[in-house]
Design a protein around this motif. Structure first.
Motif, PDB file in Angstrom:
ATOM      1  N   ILE A  80      15.957  -2.468  11.551  1.00  0.00           N
ATOM      2  CA  ILE A  80      14.499  -2.480  11.432  1.00  0.00           C
ATOM      3  C   ILE A  80      14.178  -1.683  10.176  1.00  0.00           C
ATOM      4  CG2 ILE A  80      12.310  -1.987  12.593  1.00  0.00           C
ATOM      5  CD1 ILE A  80      13.928  -1.816  15.226  1.00  0.00           C
ATOM      6  N   ASP A  81      14.300  -2.321   9.039  1.00  0.00           N
ATOM      7  CA  ASP A  81      14.165  -1.609   7.765  1.00  0.00           C
ATOM      8  C   ASP A  81      12.932  -2.086   6.996  1.00  0.00           C
ATOM      9  OD1 ASP A  81      14.929  -4.133   6.965  1.00  0.00           O
ATOM     10  OD2 ASP A  81      16.856  -3.513   6.091  1.00  0.00           O
ATOM     11  N   GLU A  82      12.806  -1.636   5.765  1.00  0.00           N
ATOM     12  CA  GLU A  82      11.644  -1.969   4.944  1.00  0.00           C
ATOM     13  C   GLU A  82      11.563  -3.461   4.658  1.00  0.00           C
ATOM     14  OE1 GLU A  82       9.578  -0.629   0.681  1.00  0.00           O
ATOM     15  OE2 GLU A  82      11.512   0.218   1.309  1.00  0.00           O
ATOM     16  N   GLU A  83      12.711  -4.091   4.447  1.00  0.00           N
ATOM     17  CA  GLU A  83      12.709  -5.530   4.181  1.00  0.00           C
ATOM     18  C   GLU A  83      12.183  -6.311   5.374  1.00  0.00           C
ATOM     19  OE1 GLU A  83      15.742  -9.148   2.814  1.00  0.00           O
ATOM     20  OE2 GLU A  83      16.514  -7.108   3.091  1.00  0.00           O
ATOM     21  N   PHE A  84      12.623  -5.914   6.573  1.00  0.00           N
ATOM     22  CA  PHE A  84      12.144  -6.571   7.794  1.00  0.00           C
ATOM     23  C   PHE A  84      10.632  -6.370   7.922  1.00  0.00           C
ATOM     24  CE2 PHE A  84      11.305  -6.462  12.444  1.00  0.00           C
ATOM     25  CZ  PHE A  84      11.685  -7.761  12.753  1.00  0.00           C
ATOM     26  N   GLU A  85      10.175  -5.149   7.685  1.00  0.00           N
ATOM     27  CA  GLU A  85       8.747  -4.839   7.767  1.00  0.00           C
ATOM     28  C   GLU A  85       7.941  -5.671   6.759  1.00  0.00           C
ATOM     29  OE1 GLU A  85       5.698  -1.046   7.132  1.00  0.00           O
ATOM     30  OE2 GLU A  85       7.860  -0.714   7.257  1.00  0.00           O
ATOM     31  N   ASN A  86       8.410  -5.729   5.532  1.00  0.00           N
ATOM     32  CA  ASN A  86       7.679  -6.479   4.509  1.00  0.00           C
ATOM     33  C   ASN A  86       7.561  -7.955   4.859  1.00  0.00           C
ATOM     34  OD1 ASN A  86       7.336  -4.164   2.982  1.00  0.00           O
ATOM     35  ND2 ASN A  86       9.100  -4.562   1.656  1.00  0.00           N
ATOM     36  N   ASN A  87       8.629  -8.532   5.392  1.00  0.00           N
ATOM     37  CA  ASN A  87       8.590  -9.946   5.757  1.00  0.00           C
ATOM     38  C   ASN A  87       7.653 -10.213   6.924  1.00  0.00           C
ATOM     39  OD1 ASN A  87      10.397 -11.392   3.941  1.00  0.00           O
ATOM     40  ND2 ASN A  87      12.043 -10.174   4.823  1.00  0.00           N
ATOM     41  N   MET A  88       7.595  -9.288   7.887  1.00  0.00           N
ATOM     42  CA  MET A  88       6.710  -9.475   9.038  1.00  0.00           C
ATOM     43  C   MET A  88       5.241  -9.310   8.643  1.00  0.00           C
ATOM     44  SD  MET A  88       8.711 -10.374  11.434  1.00  0.00           S
ATOM     45  CE  MET A  88      10.021 -10.948  10.349  1.00  0.00           C
ATOM     46  N   TYR A  89       4.963  -8.377   7.740  1.00  0.00           N
ATOM     47  CA  TYR A  89       3.572  -8.130   7.373  1.00  0.00           C
ATOM     48  C   TYR A  89       3.082  -9.036   6.243  1.00  0.00           C
ATOM     49  CZ  TYR A  89       2.758  -4.241  10.532  1.00  0.00           C
ATOM     50  OH  TYR A  89       2.565  -3.484  11.657  1.00  0.00           O
ATOM     51  N   LEU A  90       3.994  -9.729   5.550  1.00  0.00           N
ATOM     52  CA  LEU A  90       3.556 -10.716   4.567  1.00  0.00           C
ATOM     53  C   LEU A  90       2.896 -11.908   5.257  1.00  0.00           C
ATOM     54  CD1 LEU A  90       3.500 -11.537   1.554  1.00  0.00           C
ATOM     55  CD2 LEU A  90       5.668 -12.726   1.960  1.00  0.00           C
ATOM     56  N   CYS A  91       3.245 -12.127   6.514  1.00  0.00           N
ATOM     57  CA  CYS A  91       2.672 -13.224   7.294  1.00  0.00           C
ATOM     58  C   CYS A  91       1.188 -12.957   7.551  1.00  0.00           C
ATOM     59  CB  CYS A  91       3.407 -13.349   8.625  1.00  0.00           C
ATOM     60  SG  CYS A  91       2.745 -14.622   9.710  1.00  0.00           S
ATOM     61  N   LEU A  92       0.358 -14.002   7.422  1.00  0.00           N
ATOM     62  CA  LEU A  92      -1.068 -13.871   7.694  1.00  0.00           C
ATOM     63  C   LEU A  92      -1.385 -13.936   9.187  1.00  0.00           C
ATOM     64  CD1 LEU A  92      -0.963 -16.044   4.913  1.00  0.00           C
ATOM     65  CD2 LEU A  92      -3.240 -15.080   4.894  1.00  0.00           C
ATOM     66  N   GLY A  93      -0.430 -14.405   9.977  1.00  0.00           N
ATOM     67  CA  GLY A  93      -0.695 -14.562  11.407  1.00  0.00           C
ATOM     68  C   GLY A  93      -1.700 -15.661  11.694  1.00  0.00           C
ATOM     69  N   LEU A 110       5.212 -13.630  19.170  1.00  0.00           N
ATOM     70  CA  LEU A 110       6.482 -13.113  18.653  1.00  0.00           C
ATOM     71  C   LEU A 110       6.233 -12.182  17.471  1.00  0.00           C
ATOM     72  CD1 LEU A 110       8.734 -16.321  18.715  1.00  0.00           C
ATOM     73  CD2 LEU A 110       8.824 -14.374  20.283  1.00  0.00           C
ATOM     74  N   LEU A 111       5.291 -12.565  16.603  1.00  0.00           N
ATOM     75  CA  LEU A 111       4.956 -11.736  15.453  1.00  0.00           C
ATOM     76  C   LEU A 111       4.372 -10.395  15.896  1.00  0.00           C
ATOM     77  CD1 LEU A 111       4.689 -11.577  12.329  1.00  0.00           C
ATOM     78  CD2 LEU A 111       2.354 -12.455  12.624  1.00  0.00           C
ATOM     79  N   GLU A 112       3.493 -10.440  16.899  1.00  0.00           N
ATOM     80  CA  GLU A 112       2.908  -9.193  17.406  1.00  0.00           C
ATOM     81  C   GLU A 112       3.987  -8.281  17.978  1.00  0.00           C
ATOM     82  OE1 GLU A 112       0.051 -10.704  20.157  1.00  0.00           O
ATOM     83  OE2 GLU A 112      -1.310 -11.407  18.579  1.00  0.00           O
ATOM     84  N   THR A 113       4.951  -8.873  18.678  1.00  0.00           N
ATOM     85  CA  THR A 113       6.056  -8.080  19.216  1.00  0.00           C
ATOM     86  C   THR A 113       6.865  -7.445  18.095  1.00  0.00           C
ATOM     87  OG1 THR A 113       6.228  -9.486  21.176  1.00  0.00           O
ATOM     88  CG2 THR A 113       8.146  -8.133  20.638  1.00  0.00           C
ATOM     89  N   ALA A 114       7.160  -8.226  17.065  1.00  0.00           N
ATOM     90  CA  ALA A 114       7.950  -7.710  15.943  1.00  0.00           C
ATOM     91  C   ALA A 114       7.236  -6.554  15.257  1.00  0.00           C
ATOM     92  CB  ALA A 114       8.225  -8.832  14.944  1.00  0.00           C
ATOM     93  N   ARG A 115       5.950  -6.691  15.060  1.00  0.00           N
ATOM     94  CA  ARG A 115       5.192  -5.610  14.425  1.00  0.00           C
ATOM     95  C   ARG A 115       5.115  -4.388  15.328  1.00  0.00           C
ATOM     96  NH1 ARG A 115       0.235  -9.060  11.550  1.00  0.00           N
ATOM     97  NH2 ARG A 115       1.513  -9.952   9.864  1.00  0.00           N
ATOM     98  N   GLY A 116       5.036  -4.627  16.630  1.00  0.00           N
ATOM     99  CA  GLY A 116       5.067  -3.505  17.561  1.00  0.00           C
ATOM    100  C   GLY A 116       6.381  -2.747  17.492  1.00  0.00           C
ATOM    101  N   VAL A 117       7.488  -3.483  17.369  1.00  0.00           N
ATOM    102  CA  VAL A 117       8.812  -2.880  17.215  1.00  0.00           C
ATOM    103  C   VAL A 117       8.860  -2.043  15.938  1.00  0.00           C
ATOM    104  CG1 VAL A 117      11.234  -3.411  16.707  1.00  0.00           C
ATOM    105  CG2 VAL A 117      10.061  -4.625  18.550  1.00  0.00           C
ATOM    106  N   ILE A 118       8.315  -2.573  14.863  1.00  0.00           N
ATOM    107  CA  ILE A 118       8.303  -1.856  13.580  1.00  0.00           C
ATOM    108  C   ILE A 118       7.546  -0.546  13.708  1.00  0.00           C
ATOM    109  CG2 ILE A 118       7.366  -1.909  11.226  1.00  0.00           C
ATOM    110  CD1 ILE A 118       7.906  -4.990  11.314  1.00  0.00           C
ATOM    111  N   GLU A 119       6.336  -0.601  14.283  1.00  0.00           N
ATOM    112  CA  GLU A 119       5.501   0.600  14.361  1.00  0.00           C
ATOM    113  C   GLU A 119       6.097   1.635  15.315  1.00  0.00           C
ATOM    114  OE1 GLU A 119       3.268   1.081  12.184  1.00  0.00           O
ATOM    115  OE2 GLU A 119       3.542  -0.964  11.442  1.00  0.00           O
TER     116      GLU A 119
END
Length: 455
Positions: A80-93, A110-119
């Motif tokens: 769960i690194d910066e690259e993963f975070e950048n790819n998840m948040y580049l998405c407009l949802g 799934l996107l909301e879950t991924a962002r929750g994991v990041i935070e």
């Protein structure tokens, strides 16, 4: 009396009940729905529907690419690194991929879950930024603070400071995203005007229903008159309209940013407020808010009592276009001889499946010429605060959208979401079309056509 069929749980958003618990590398448990992740067939139908993939051509900027990254993190094959975070948040949802997906993968959840994991992962190693804490913890959960901010913004406009900053170039001290956005913002209602609002507006003819209007947080500040217009339309269609007290932010911004705990707290406050109001229907006029409000019952996994209360709330929830289209037809008193096109709100079209109703309402206005826009349901680049956090990408998507707008030769762009409305106003300015067209909320346009020729 008009009757409107109830929605079932299956009709109101993606079900994500059987989440698999996966151990993360720091020993904490995170909820990834592996069943849904594995349902992605990597067929590629989502690629042309994805705005960021169209702009970049990168697999990691596509829905199937992001799902592959989620699978890697869930299986502890990727960090769960910066690259993963950048790819998840580049998405407009925007969830256009959900409409395109033949397997029905609920990418939004799934996107909301991924962002929750990041935070959650970030909070275990560092303190959240002060901006994030202010926005999510100190501002949006408190309606009085948002109203106070609205009063401050009104004062800036009323004293001419906004115009002065634009004329003198002082506005350039702000980030470019904010500087451009302020040009598109409309007139903010004064605190004196807001105090005149009646708690209940009575139906103008035989009462069919009592509806509670979900006013939203930012919506009721930046677009106060749109809420008033919505209420007037509902009264003309036979509804008593109640401005329900103690309601709060819908929580969409929180859940899209990985702040699920805060989103759940806001959902509980809204559920309680509308339970006490005891209305027949709950109506909102913001596509993004409505998508979140209609999925409240998915926010209460493992809490059957609140899930049941949330489902009762969801079954009463209607978008204003949705309800008005099913109520007795409005009587328009003022023809509008203009050419109109419609820009879909992503969360209204892809999240709620509401496409025809706004178009049908617009076509009922006497005098209008309707022009359908090519790719009207593609994202305009607003996406909540995306146009602030990813300004350059947002503007690339907006400029692409404006090319389709120009082809319609419309004088009015109608939309049903405040973020989309601001973005389209910004697009008109960027394209130099401010003397040829305007962007208007569907509710404001319908209300404009309801006025008599003498008003």
């Amino acid at each position: 009396m008009s009757t409107i069929p109830e929605k079932t749980e299956q009709q109101t958003g993606p079900a994500c009940e059987s989440a698999s618990l996966i151990n993360s590398e720091n020993g904490k448990l995170h909820k990834f729905n592996m069943d849904e992740i594995l349902n992605c067939m990597h067929c590629g139908f989502c690629l042309p529907a994805c705005p960021t993939y169209r702009q970049t051509g990168r697999e990691s900027a596509s829905p199937r690419g992001r799902i592959a990254l989620m699978k890697g993190v869930a299986r502890e094959q990727l960090p769960i690194d910066e690259e993963f975070e950048n790819n998840m948040y580049l998405c407009l949802g925007c969830r256009a991929c959900e409409t395109a997906c033949p397997a029905g993968v609920p990418y939004g959840s799934l996107l909301e879950t991924a962002r929750g994991v990041i935070e959650e992962n970030k909070k275990s190693s560092q303190r959240p930024s002060w901006i994030r804490r202010i926005v999510f913890e100190k501002l949006f959960p408190y309606p009085k603070r948002i109203k106070a901010l609205g009063t401050l913004l009104w004062a800036v406009q009323a004293t001419g400071l906004q115009s002065l900053a634009a004329k003198t170039g002082l506005i350039k001290i702000f980030p470019r995203a904010m500087a451009e956005m302020q040009q598109a913002s409309g007139k903010i209602a004064s605190p004196f005007e807001r105090k005149k609002r009646k708690r209940v507006m009575k139906a103008e003819k035989e009462k069919l229903f009592t509806v509670g209007l979900f006013t939203g947080c930012v919506m009721d500040i930046l677009f106060y008159e749109t809420n008033q217009a919505t209420a007037r339309l509902l009264t003309k269609a036979g509804c008593d309209v109640v401005f329900v007290e103690n309601q709060a932010c819908c929580g969409a911004l929180h859940v899209h940013s990985g702040e699920m705990d805060l989103a759940v707290r806001l959902a509980k406050r809204n559920i309680e407020a509308f339970e006490q109001a005891n209305v027949d229907w709950i109506v909102n006029n913001a596509g993004g808010c409505g998508a979140a409000l209609k999925e409240y019952h998915h926010w209460f996994h493992g809490d059957p009592d609140w899930k049941e209360r949330a489902l009762a709330f969801v079954n009463k929830m209607r978008d204003a276009n949705e309800l008005l289209a099913e109520l007795p037809s409005l009587t328009f008193g003022k023809p509008l001889p203009v050419r109109i096109t419609y820009q879909d709100s992503c969360h209204l079209a892809h999240g709620q499946g509401i496409r025809n109703q706004p178009r049908e309402l617009l076509k009922r206005i006497p005098g209008i010429e309707y022009a359908e826009m090519e790719q009207a349901d593609s994202c305009c680049g607003s996406a909540g605060i995306y146009n602030l956090t990813h300004f350059d990408m947002s503007m690339r998507i907006l400029d692409e959208k404006m090319e389709n707008v120009k082809q319609t030769k419309a004088q009015i762009i109608a939309t049903s979401n405040p973020g989309c409305l601001l973005q389209m106003k910004q697009g008109i300015l960027r394209a130099g079309l401010q003397d040829q067209m305007e962007a208007v909320h569907v509710m404001d346009l319908l209300d404009r056509a309801m006025q008599s020729p003498h008003e």
